[in-house]
Design a protein around this motif. Structure first.
Motif, PDB file in Angstrom:
ATOM      1  N   ALA A 156     -12.309   0.470 -23.959  1.00 27.07           N
ATOM      2  CA  ALA A 156     -12.481   1.242 -25.186  1.00 27.07           C
ATOM      3  C   ALA A 156     -13.004   2.644 -24.923  1.00 27.07           C
ATOM      4  N   VAL A 157     -13.444   2.925 -23.700  1.00 26.10           N
ATOM      5  CA  VAL A 157     -13.965   4.245 -23.347  1.00 26.10           C
ATOM      6  C   VAL A 157     -12.927   4.931 -22.462  1.00 26.10           C
ATOM      7  N   ARG A 158     -12.317   5.980 -22.967  1.00 25.46           N
ATOM      8  CA  ARG A 158     -11.190   6.610 -22.268  1.00 25.46           C
ATOM      9  C   ARG A 158     -11.528   7.067 -20.846  1.00 25.46           C
ATOM     10  N   PRO A 159     -12.666   7.694 -20.592  1.00 22.88           N
ATOM     11  CA  PRO A 159     -12.952   8.137 -19.217  1.00 22.88           C
ATOM     12  C   PRO A 159     -13.008   7.009 -18.193  1.00 22.88           C
ATOM     13  N   LEU A 160     -13.241   5.770 -18.659  1.00 18.30           N
ATOM     14  CA  LEU A 160     -13.326   4.645 -17.732  1.00 18.30           C
ATOM     15  C   LEU A 160     -11.958   4.036 -17.420  1.00 18.30           C
ATOM     16  N   GLU A 161     -10.933   4.428 -18.135  1.00 16.58           N
ATOM     17  CA  GLU A 161      -9.600   3.855 -17.904  1.00 16.58           C
ATOM     18  C   GLU A 161      -9.078   4.127 -16.499  1.00 16.58           C
ATOM     19  N   PRO A 162      -9.106   5.387 -16.006  1.00 17.36           N
ATOM     20  CA  PRO A 162      -8.620   5.609 -14.641  1.00 17.36           C
ATOM     21  C   PRO A 162      -9.445   4.882 -13.586  1.00 17.36           C
ATOM     22  N   VAL A 163     -10.749   4.718 -13.837  1.00 16.53           N
ATOM     23  CA  VAL A 163     -11.592   3.992 -12.890  1.00 16.53           C
ATOM     24  C   VAL A 163     -11.128   2.548 -12.780  1.00 16.53           C
ATOM     25  N   PHE A 164     -10.917   1.913 -13.933  1.00 12.03           N
ATOM     26  CA  PHE A 164     -10.439   0.535 -13.915  1.00 12.03           C
ATOM     27  C   PHE A 164      -9.068   0.445 -13.259  1.00 12.03           C
ATOM     28  N   ALA A 165      -8.175   1.383 -13.570  1.00 14.31           N
ATOM     29  CA  ALA A 165      -6.818   1.348 -13.012  1.00 14.31           C
ATOM     30  C   ALA A 165      -6.845   1.426 -11.490  1.00 14.31           C
ATOM     31  N   VAL A 166      -7.686   2.312 -10.943  1.00 11.55           N
ATOM     32  CA  VAL A 166      -7.760   2.469  -9.491  1.00 11.55           C
ATOM     33  C   VAL A 166      -8.369   1.233  -8.839  1.00 11.55           C
ATOM     34  N   VAL A 167      -9.472   0.724  -9.396  1.00 11.15           N
ATOM     35  CA  VAL A 167     -10.129  -0.455  -8.828  1.00 11.15           C
ATOM     36  C   VAL A 167      -9.196  -1.656  -8.871  1.00 11.15           C
ATOM     37  N   PHE A 168      -8.538  -1.862  -9.998  1.00 10.76           N
ATOM     38  CA  PHE A 168      -7.622  -2.996 -10.140  1.00 10.76           C
ATOM     39  C   PHE A 168      -6.468  -2.872  -9.152  1.00 10.76           C
ATOM     40  N   THR A 169      -5.923  -1.661  -9.010  1.00 16.14           N
ATOM     41  CA  THR A 169      -4.804  -1.429  -8.097  1.00 16.14           C
ATOM     42  C   THR A 169      -5.195  -1.715  -6.653  1.00 16.14           C
ATOM     43  N   LEU A 170      -6.360  -1.237  -6.244  1.00 18.29           N
ATOM     44  CA  LEU A 170      -6.806  -1.460  -4.874  1.00 18.29           C
ATOM     45  C   LEU A 170      -7.082  -2.934  -4.601  1.00 18.29           C
ATOM     46  N   CYS A 171      -7.630  -3.639  -5.581  1.00 18.92           N
ATOM     47  CA  CYS A 171      -7.913  -5.064  -5.398  1.00 18.92           C
ATOM     48  C   CYS A 171      -6.626  -5.861  -5.236  1.00 18.92           C
ATOM     49  N   VAL A 172      -5.635  -5.590  -6.070  1.00 20.42           N
ATOM     50  CA  VAL A 172      -4.354  -6.287  -5.946  1.00 20.42           C
ATOM     51  C   VAL A 172      -3.700  -5.950  -4.610  1.00 20.42           C
ATOM     52  N   GLY A 173      -3.786  -4.686  -4.205  1.00 25.84           N
ATOM     53  CA  GLY A 173      -3.242  -4.290  -2.914  1.00 25.84           C
ATOM     54  C   GLY A 173      -3.916  -5.020  -1.764  1.00 25.84           C
ATOM     55  N   ALA A 174      -5.239  -5.189  -1.832  1.00 24.21           N
ATOM     56  CA  ALA A 174      -5.968  -5.890  -0.779  1.00 24.21           C
ATOM     57  C   ALA A 174      -5.575  -7.359  -0.715  1.00 24.21           C
ATOM     58  N   VAL A 175      -5.340  -7.982  -1.875  1.00 23.57           N
ATOM     59  CA  VAL A 175      -4.890  -9.385  -1.896  1.00 23.57           C
ATOM     60  C   VAL A 175      -3.543  -9.513  -1.201  1.00 23.57           C
ATOM     61  N   PHE A 176      -2.631  -8.613  -1.502  1.00 26.13           N
ATOM     62  CA  PHE A 176      -1.321  -8.631  -0.847  1.00 26.13           C
ATOM     63  C   PHE A 176      -1.461  -8.352   0.652  1.00 26.13           C
ATOM     64  N   ALA A 177      -2.370  -7.435   1.029  1.00 29.87           N
ATOM     65  CA  ALA A 177      -2.582  -7.135   2.443  1.00 29.87           C
ATOM     66  C   ALA A 177      -3.090  -8.360   3.187  1.00 29.87           C
ATOM     67  N   LEU A 178      -4.001  -9.103   2.550  1.00 29.66           N
ATOM     68  CA  LEU A 178      -4.522 -10.322   3.159  1.00 29.66           C
ATOM     69  C   LEU A 178      -3.413 -11.333   3.365  1.00 29.66           C
ATOM     70  N   PHE A 179      -2.525 -11.456   2.377  1.00 33.39           N
ATOM     71  CA  PHE A 179      -1.393 -12.377   2.493  1.00 33.39           C
ATOM     72  C   PHE A 179      -0.468 -11.940   3.626  1.00 33.39           C
ATOM     73  N   GLY A 180      -0.171 -10.644   3.712  1.00 30.76           N
ATOM     74  CA  GLY A 180       0.687 -10.143   4.777  1.00 30.76           C
ATOM     75  C   GLY A 180       0.101 -10.385   6.154  1.00 30.76           C
ATOM     76  N   ASP A 181      -1.226 -10.260   6.272  1.00 28.24           N
ATOM     77  CA  ASP A 181      -1.878 -10.509   7.558  1.00 28.24           C
ATOM     78  C   ASP A 181      -1.814 -11.986   7.927  1.00 28.24           C
ATOM     79  N   LEU A 182      -1.949 -12.861   6.922  1.00 29.79           N
ATOM     80  CA  LEU A 182      -1.925 -14.300   7.187  1.00 29.79           C
ATOM     81  C   LEU A 182      -0.563 -14.770   7.685  1.00 29.79           C
ATOM     82  N   ILE A 183       0.505 -14.188   7.160  1.00 26.18           N
ATOM     83  CA  ILE A 183       1.845 -14.623   7.561  1.00 26.18           C
ATOM     84  C   ILE A 183       2.339 -13.825   8.771  1.00 26.18           C
ATOM     85  N   GLY A 184       1.510 -12.900   9.278  1.00 27.63           N
ATOM     86  CA  GLY A 184       1.845 -12.164  10.481  1.00 27.63           C
ATOM     87  C   GLY A 184       2.925 -11.115  10.317  1.00 27.63           C
ATOM     88  N   SER A 185       3.078 -10.575   9.121  1.00 23.24           N
ATOM     89  CA  SER A 185       4.126  -9.577   8.881  1.00 23.24           C
ATOM     90  C   SER A 185       3.588  -8.153   8.802  1.00 23.24           C
TER      91      SER A 185
END
Length: 332
Positions: free
Chosen positions: A136-165
Motif C-alpha cells: 500500500a506504500v508506493r515507495p516500498l513497491e520497488p524494494v519488494f519487487a527486487v527482494v522477491f526477484t532475487l529470492c526466486v532467482g536464488a531458489v532457481f540457482a540452488l536447483f541448478g547447482d543441485l542438478i549440476g547444470s
C-alpha cells in the motif's frame, strides 16, 4: 517481574513489526508475507550470499554471526535454554529471554516502538483506494519487487547447482520469473509484460551479472587474502568441518613455527587452486586464524590434503602427542 519485563521487551519488537506489516500492505496475504520477510530479512540475505556468491569465493567461509544478530526471531532462539534467570551478584538478576541479554532486548524494543510510530504515520497518510493492493506504500513497491526477484532467482540457482547444470543460468531464469510474478502481485493483473518492465528487469540482471563478475575476479582480494604470520596469535586447523571451533577433530597451534607452517600450506593451496577445484569427499582442511586485533579469518578447502606435500606436513602436526593424547611429550 524480571521475566515479565524481559518478555514485554521482546513482545514490543514483534508487535511493532506486525503493525508495520499491516499498514504497509493492503491484504491479508501480503501482511503475512511482509511480516515473514521483515523478520527473516537478514537470514534471507545470508542464504542469498551463501547460494549465489559463496561458490565463487573458493575457501571463504561466510560467518553467520552478524546475520543472526540482525534477526531477533533467530537470535533469541539460538541457545538451548528458553529462559535463563540467575544471580550475578547480590540483589541483581541477569535475564536472557530466549537467548537475548538486556542490552539486546532493549535495542529491539526501541526498534519495535519506532515501527509502531512509522505505522501511525502510514495510517494517517494511507489512501483508501490502496485496500486490496499487495503493497500500500508506493515507495516500498520497488524494494519488494527486487527482494522477491532475487529470492526466486536464488531458489532457481540452488536447483541448478543441485542438478549440476551450473547455477548462473538458472539464477537469471529465476530472476526473470520472479520479476514478473512480483509485478503481477503489485499491479493485481497478469498484463505486466510491457517494455518498461523489461527495461527495469534488464538493469537488475545487468547489475547482478556485474556483481558476479566482480566477485569472480576477486577485485577486493578476499579469496587471495592470507594473514601475515606475525599478526596471527593462534591458528586452528580441522580436517572434518568448515567451522573448526565447532569440531572435536581440531588442533590449535600457537607456536610461531607452526603458524608459519600453516600459512605456507595456505599459500600453497591458493597456488594449486585449479588442481584442487572440484575435488570433494576427500580429506578437507579448515583453517581458523586468530589475529592480534581480535579479528578471525576462516577458510575451508575441500580435498586439500590430497596433495602429497600437505599430507606429510599435516601428518606431522596431527601425530603429536598433544593432539592424540592431550600430553606434551611422549614420555608423559
Amino acid at each position: 517481574f524480571i521475566w515479565l519485563l524481559g518478555m514485554t521487551l521482546e513482545y514490543l519488537f514483534f508487535f511493532g513489526v506486525a503493525v508495520f506489516s499491516i499498514f504497509c500492505t493492503g491484504n491479508r496475504f501480503a501482511m503475512v508475507a511482509v511480516y515473514g520477510i521483515l523478520n527473516f530479512f537478514s537470514l534471507i540475505g545470508y542464504w542469498f550470499i551463501y547460494t549465489v556468491y559463496a561458490p565463487m569465493m573458493r575457501g571463504v567461509v561466510v560467518s553467520n554471526d552478524v546475520f543472526y544478530t540482525l534477526c531477533p526471531v533467530a537470535n533469541l532462539c539460538r541457545r538451548e535454554e528458553w529462559i535463563i534467570m540467575d544471580w550475578v551478584d547480590v540483589n541483581r538478576y541477569t535475564y536472557e529471554g530466549l537467548g537475548g541479554g538486556w542490552d539486546y532486548l532493549g535495542i529491539i524494543a526501541v526498534i519495535g516502538v519506532v515501527l509502531v510510530a512509522l505505522s501511525w504515520l502510514l495510517y494517517r497518510r494511507r489512501q483508501l483506494e490502496c485496500a486490496g493492493d499487495f503493497i500500500a506504500v508506493r515507495p516500498l513497491e520497488p524494494v519488494f519487487a527486487v527482494v522477491f526477484t532475487l529470492c526466486v532467482g536464488a531458489v532457481f540457482a540452488l536447483f541448478g547447482d543441485l542438478i549440476g547444470s551450473g547455477y548462473v543460468l538458472f539464477l537469471i531464469i529465476g530472476m526473470v520469473l520472479g520479476w514478473f510474478v512480483a509485478q503481477m502481485l503489485l499491479q493485481r493483473t497478469v498484463k505486466v509484460f510491457r517494455p518498461k518492465a523489461f527495461g527495469k528487469l534488464a538493469i537488475l540482471v545487468a547489475v547482478m551479472i556485474a556483481s558476479l563478475l566482480l566477485v569472480r575476479a576477486d577485485l577486493f582480494g578476499v579469496v587471495r587474502y592470507i594473514p601475515d604470520a606475525d599478526r596471527v596469535t593462534s591458528v586452528t586447523i580441522s580436517h572434518s568441518s568448515r567451522f573448526p571451533e565447532y569440531n572435536d577433530s581440531t588442533v590449535k597451534l600457537k607456536n610461531r613455527e607452526d603458524i608459519e607452517t600453516v600459512v605456507g600450506i595456505h599459500e600453497y593451496l591458493l597456488e594449486q587452486e585449479e588442481d584442487l577445484d572440484g575435488v570433494y569427499y576427500a580429506f578437507p582442511l579448515a583453517i581458523r586464524y586468530e589475529l592480534d586485533n581480535g579479528r578471525t579469518v576462516v577458510r575451508y578447502y575441500d580435498g586439500a590434503a590430497l596433495v602429497a606435500r600437505l599430507m606429510e606436513e599435516l601428518k606431522a602436526i596431527y601425530s603429536r602427542p598433544t593432539v592424540l593424547f592431550g600430553c606434551d611429550t611422549w614420555e608423559e
